[in-house]
Design an enzyme around this catalytic site. Structure first.
Site, PDB file in Angstrom:
ATOM      1  N   TYR A  32      38.256  32.684  37.507  1.00  6.38           N
ATOM      2  CA  TYR A  32      37.724  31.986  38.674  1.00  6.38           C
ATOM      3  C   TYR A  32      36.272  31.591  38.454  1.00  6.38           C
ATOM      4  O   TYR A  32      35.632  32.026  37.492  1.00  6.38           O
ATOM      5  CB  TYR A  32      37.864  32.850  39.927  1.00  6.38           C
ATOM      6  CG  TYR A  32      36.844  33.963  40.060  1.00  6.38           C
ATOM      7  CD1 TYR A  32      36.880  35.079  39.228  1.00  6.38           C
ATOM      8  CD2 TYR A  32      35.822  33.899  41.014  1.00  6.38           C
ATOM      9  CE1 TYR A  32      35.943  36.095  39.349  1.00  6.38           C
ATOM     10  CE2 TYR A  32      34.890  34.917  41.144  1.00  6.38           C
ATOM     11  CZ  TYR A  32      34.951  36.004  40.303  1.00  6.38           C
ATOM     12  OH  TYR A  32      34.022  37.004  40.410  1.00  6.38           O
ATOM     13  N   ARG A  51      31.598  28.234  31.224  1.00 10.94           N
ATOM     14  CA  ARG A  51      32.036  29.623  31.384  1.00 10.94           C
ATOM     15  C   ARG A  51      33.533  29.685  31.708  1.00 10.94           C
ATOM     16  O   ARG A  51      34.258  30.535  31.190  1.00 10.94           O
ATOM     17  CB  ARG A  51      31.208  30.288  32.485  1.00 10.94           C
ATOM     18  CG  ARG A  51      31.484  31.765  32.626  1.00 10.94           C
ATOM     19  CD  ARG A  51      30.473  32.442  33.514  1.00 10.94           C
ATOM     20  NE  ARG A  51      30.555  32.002  34.901  1.00 10.94           N
ATOM     21  CZ  ARG A  51      29.695  32.339  35.859  1.00 10.94           C
ATOM     22  NH1 ARG A  51      28.667  33.119  35.575  1.00 10.94           N
ATOM     23  NH2 ARG A  51      29.835  31.907  37.087  1.00 10.94           N
ATOM     24  N   ARG A  99      57.948  39.711  37.856  1.00  8.75           N
ATOM     25  CA  ARG A  99      56.914  40.631  37.377  1.00  8.75           C
ATOM     26  C   ARG A  99      57.302  41.304  36.061  1.00  8.75           C
ATOM     27  O   ARG A  99      58.298  42.018  35.972  1.00  8.75           O
ATOM     28  CB  ARG A  99      56.637  41.715  38.425  1.00  8.75           C
ATOM     29  CG  ARG A  99      55.460  42.593  38.022  1.00  8.75           C
ATOM     30  CD  ARG A  99      55.195  43.716  39.009  1.00  8.75           C
ATOM     31  NE  ARG A  99      54.015  44.475  38.600  1.00  8.75           N
ATOM     32  CZ  ARG A  99      54.018  45.407  37.651  1.00  8.75           C
ATOM     33  NH1 ARG A  99      55.151  45.692  37.027  1.00  8.75           N
ATOM     34  NH2 ARG A  99      52.912  46.039  37.320  1.00  8.75           N
ATOM     35  N   HIS A 101      54.887  42.526  32.286  1.00 10.57           N
ATOM     36  CA  HIS A 101      53.570  42.437  31.664  1.00 10.57           C
ATOM     37  C   HIS A 101      53.430  41.298  30.649  1.00 10.57           C
ATOM     38  O   HIS A 101      52.397  40.636  30.626  1.00 10.57           O
ATOM     39  CB  HIS A 101      53.195  43.770  30.997  1.00 10.57           C
ATOM     40  CG  HIS A 101      52.805  44.829  31.986  1.00 10.57           C
ATOM     41  ND1 HIS A 101      53.675  45.344  32.926  1.00 10.57           N
ATOM     42  CD2 HIS A 101      51.632  45.470  32.183  1.00 10.57           C
ATOM     43  CE1 HIS A 101      53.055  46.253  33.660  1.00 10.57           C
ATOM     44  NE2 HIS A 101      51.806  46.352  33.238  1.00 10.57           N
ATOM     45  N   LYS A 146      35.074  35.903  33.507  1.00  8.07           N
ATOM     46  CA  LYS A 146      35.109  35.887  34.969  1.00  8.07           C
ATOM     47  C   LYS A 146      36.578  35.894  35.394  1.00  8.07           C
ATOM     48  O   LYS A 146      37.169  34.840  35.644  1.00  8.07           O
ATOM     49  CB  LYS A 146      34.343  34.673  35.515  1.00  8.07           C
ATOM     50  CG  LYS A 146      33.811  34.888  36.940  1.00  8.07           C
ATOM     51  CD  LYS A 146      32.747  33.886  37.279  1.00  8.07           C
ATOM     52  CE  LYS A 146      32.382  33.881  38.756  1.00  8.07           C
ATOM     53  NZ  LYS A 146      31.749  35.078  39.275  1.00  8.07           N
ATOM     54  N   GLU A 178      24.427  45.412  35.137  1.00  7.24           N
ATOM     55  CA  GLU A 178      24.243  44.363  36.148  1.00  7.24           C
ATOM     56  C   GLU A 178      24.675  44.938  37.487  1.00  7.24           C
ATOM     57  O   GLU A 178      24.752  46.160  37.644  1.00  7.24           O
ATOM     58  CB  GLU A 178      25.052  43.114  35.772  1.00  7.24           C
ATOM     59  CG  GLU A 178      26.539  43.393  35.661  1.00  7.24           C
ATOM     60  CD  GLU A 178      27.396  42.163  35.390  1.00  7.24           C
ATOM     61  OE1 GLU A 178      26.961  41.038  35.680  1.00  7.24           O
ATOM     62  OE2 GLU A 178      28.529  42.349  34.910  1.00  7.24           O
ATOM     63  N   LEU A 202      28.447  39.758  33.058  1.00  8.10           N
ATOM     64  CA  LEU A 202      28.803  38.355  33.257  1.00  8.10           C
ATOM     65  C   LEU A 202      27.570  37.516  32.923  1.00  8.10           C
ATOM     66  O   LEU A 202      26.451  37.848  33.331  1.00  8.10           O
ATOM     67  CB  LEU A 202      29.216  38.110  34.715  1.00  8.10           C
ATOM     68  CG  LEU A 202      29.721  36.683  34.928  1.00  8.10           C
ATOM     69  CD1 LEU A 202      31.116  36.507  34.336  1.00  8.10           C
ATOM     70  CD2 LEU A 202      29.750  36.318  36.404  1.00  8.10           C
TER      71      LEU A 202
HETATM   72  N1  PLP Z   1      27.564  39.458  37.663  1.00  5.05           N
HETATM   73  C1  PLP Z   1      28.725  39.575  38.338  1.00  5.05           C
HETATM   74  C2  PLP Z   1      29.568  40.791  38.128  1.00  5.05           C
HETATM   75  C3  PLP Z   1      29.117  38.566  39.237  1.00  5.05           C
HETATM   76  O1  PLP Z   1      30.276  38.684  39.915  1.00  5.05           O
HETATM   77  C4  PLP Z   1      28.279  37.447  39.422  1.00  5.05           C
HETATM   78  C5  PLP Z   1      28.651  36.374  40.359  1.00  5.05           C
HETATM   79  O2  PLP Z   1      29.578  36.442  41.090  1.00  5.05           O
HETATM   80  C6  PLP Z   1      27.080  37.378  38.706  1.00  5.05           C
HETATM   81  C7  PLP Z   1      26.758  38.392  37.822  1.00  5.05           C
HETATM   82  C8  PLP Z   1      26.149  36.219  38.878  1.00  5.05           C
HETATM   83  O3  PLP Z   1      26.676  35.074  38.248  1.00  5.05           O
HETATM   84  P1  PLP Z   1      26.308  33.629  38.777  1.00  5.05           P
HETATM   85  O4  PLP Z   1      24.830  33.506  38.698  1.00  5.05           O
HETATM   86  O5  PLP Z   1      27.012  32.719  37.816  1.00  5.05           O
HETATM   87  O6  PLP Z   1      26.812  33.536  40.155  1.00  5.05           O
END
Ligand code: PLP
Length: 279
Positions: A32, A51, A99, A101, A146, A178, A202
Site C-alpha cells: 500500500y 517505493r 485460502r 499459503h 510497505k 523508527e 520504512l
Molecule cells: N515508518 C512507518 C512504519 C510508517 O508506517 C510510515 C508511514 O506510514 C513512515 C515511517 C513514514 O513514511 P512516509 O513519510 O512515506 O509517510
C-alpha cells in the site's frame, strides 16, 4: 462525493465489493501507499511510486497497470472527490483465491483499491509537540516494504495511546529504528541523526524530504544508528511522516527531551517544509 477507485473503475464506496477470499483479508498479502494531497495535488508522487514498485516487486505482486496510468487514475480520483487537503490511500493485494499459503494460480488478478480522505494538517501537534514512549520493535526484518502486515505497528500504537502518549518509538536491543507510523530523528550538538535506510525501517518519503531540506539549510545529518540513551540526552527529537509531517517529540517515557518544547532545528525544518508545500 466519496468515490473509490476499484481496479479501473470509479465507484461509490457501497458498490465496491471485495471478495472474502481476498488474500489481503486472509494474510495481509498486499502492499500500500499513503499519499499527501496539498492544494489538490499529490505531494512527492515519484517517491511513492518508486517505493510502491519496490514493495510490489519484492513480494512478487504484479502491478495491475503502469505507474503513469496509476498516476492518471489517482489524479482523476482527487479531482472527482474535489479533494484539496488530505490523503489518498491505495492498496494492491495479490487477489482472491481459496485460502492457501502458496501463491494463487497465475491468472489471479491483483485487486487495487484507492480512496480519498479529507483531513486537516496536524497544525496543533506540530506547534506543541507530542509525547512518546519506547517499546521493543518486534516486527519482521523487511520493514522497508510497505505491506499490509501492520499488526505489530497497530499493537505498538495502541500501547502508546493506552499510556497516554501520542506515538511509540521502536527499538531493537536499545537501538532506535523508527515509530509505528513515522520515522524518527534526533538533534545532538546541532546535528541530525536518523536510522539508516536499510531493511529495518520504512524509507519514508517525508524522511527523504526532511534530509533534502537539512542539506539545503546546511544542517549536518547522519544516517546512523543511535540508542535510547542518545535520545534521552538529545537536544531535540521529532517524527516525520505523510500524515504527521514534522512533529516534535517533547518527552519520552515521561522524561523531557531538551527543554521539553519544540527546538530551533525542528522549527527550521518545519518552516522549510511549509515553504516547500506552499512554494
Ligand atoms: N515508518 C512507518 C512504519 C510508517 O508506517 C510510515 C508511514 O506510514 C513512515 C515511517 C513514514 O513514511 P512516509 O513519510 O512515506 O509517510
Amino acid at each position: 462525493m466519496n468515490l473509490y477507485l476499484y481496479q479501473n473503475q470509479f465507484l461509490p464506496k457501497e458498490q465496491v465489493s471485495i471478495s472474502p477470499d481476498d488474500r489481503g483479508y486472509y494474510f495481509g498479502d498486499g502492499v500500500y501507499e499513503v499519499f499527501r494531497v496539498y492544494n489538490g495535488n499529490l505531494f512527492e508522487p515519484e517517491g511513492h511510486y518508486r517505493r510502491l514498485e519496490k514493495s510490489a516487486r519484492e513480494v512478487r505482486i504484479p502491478l495491475p497497470y503502469s505507474l503513469e496510468r496509476l498516476h492518471q487514475y489517482l489524479t482523476e480520483l482527487i479531482q472527482a472527490n474535489h479533494l484539496q487537503e488530505g490523503t489518498v490511500y491505495m492498496q494492491i493485494t495479490r487477489g482472491a483465491a481459496p485460502r492457501a499459503h502458496p501463491f494463487p494460480p497465475t491468472h489471479t488478478e491483483p485487486v487495487l483499491m484507492a480512496f480519498c480522505n479529507e483531513i486537516a494538517r496536524p497544525k496543533s501537534t506540530m506547534e506543541q509537540g507530542i509525547t512518546a514512549i519506547t517499546a521493543d520493535d518486534i516486527r519482521w526484518l523487511r520493514c522497508d516494504l510497505k505491506t499490509l502486515n501492520l499488526l505489530a505497528n497497530v499493537m505498538a500504537k495502541q500501547h502508546a495511546l493506552d499510556q497516554g502518549a501520542g506515538e511509540v518509538i521502536l527499538h531493537r536491543n536499545g537501538t532506535i529504528t523508527e515509530c509505528s507510523a513515522s520515522n524518527f530523528m534526533i538533534i545532538k550538538e546541532g546535528e541530525l541523526f536518523t536510522h539508516p535506510a536499510n531493511n529495518l525501517i520504512l524509507h519514508g518519503i517525508t524522511r527523504e524530504v526532511v534530509l533534502r531540506l537539512a542539506r539545503n539549510l546546511d544542517i549536518v545529518y547522519h544516517e546512523r544508528t543511535f540508542t535510547i540513551e542518545d535520545l534521552l540526552s538529545a537536544e531535540e527529537a521529532f517524527i516525520s511522516g505523510t500524515t504527521v509531517e514534522v512533529t516534535p517529540i517533547i518527552s519520552v517515557d515521561g522524561r523531557r527531551i531538551g527543554t521539553g518544547r519544540p527546538g530551533p532545528v525542528t522549527r527550521k525544518l518545519q518552516q522549510a517544509f511549509e515553504q516547500l508545500i506552499n512554494g
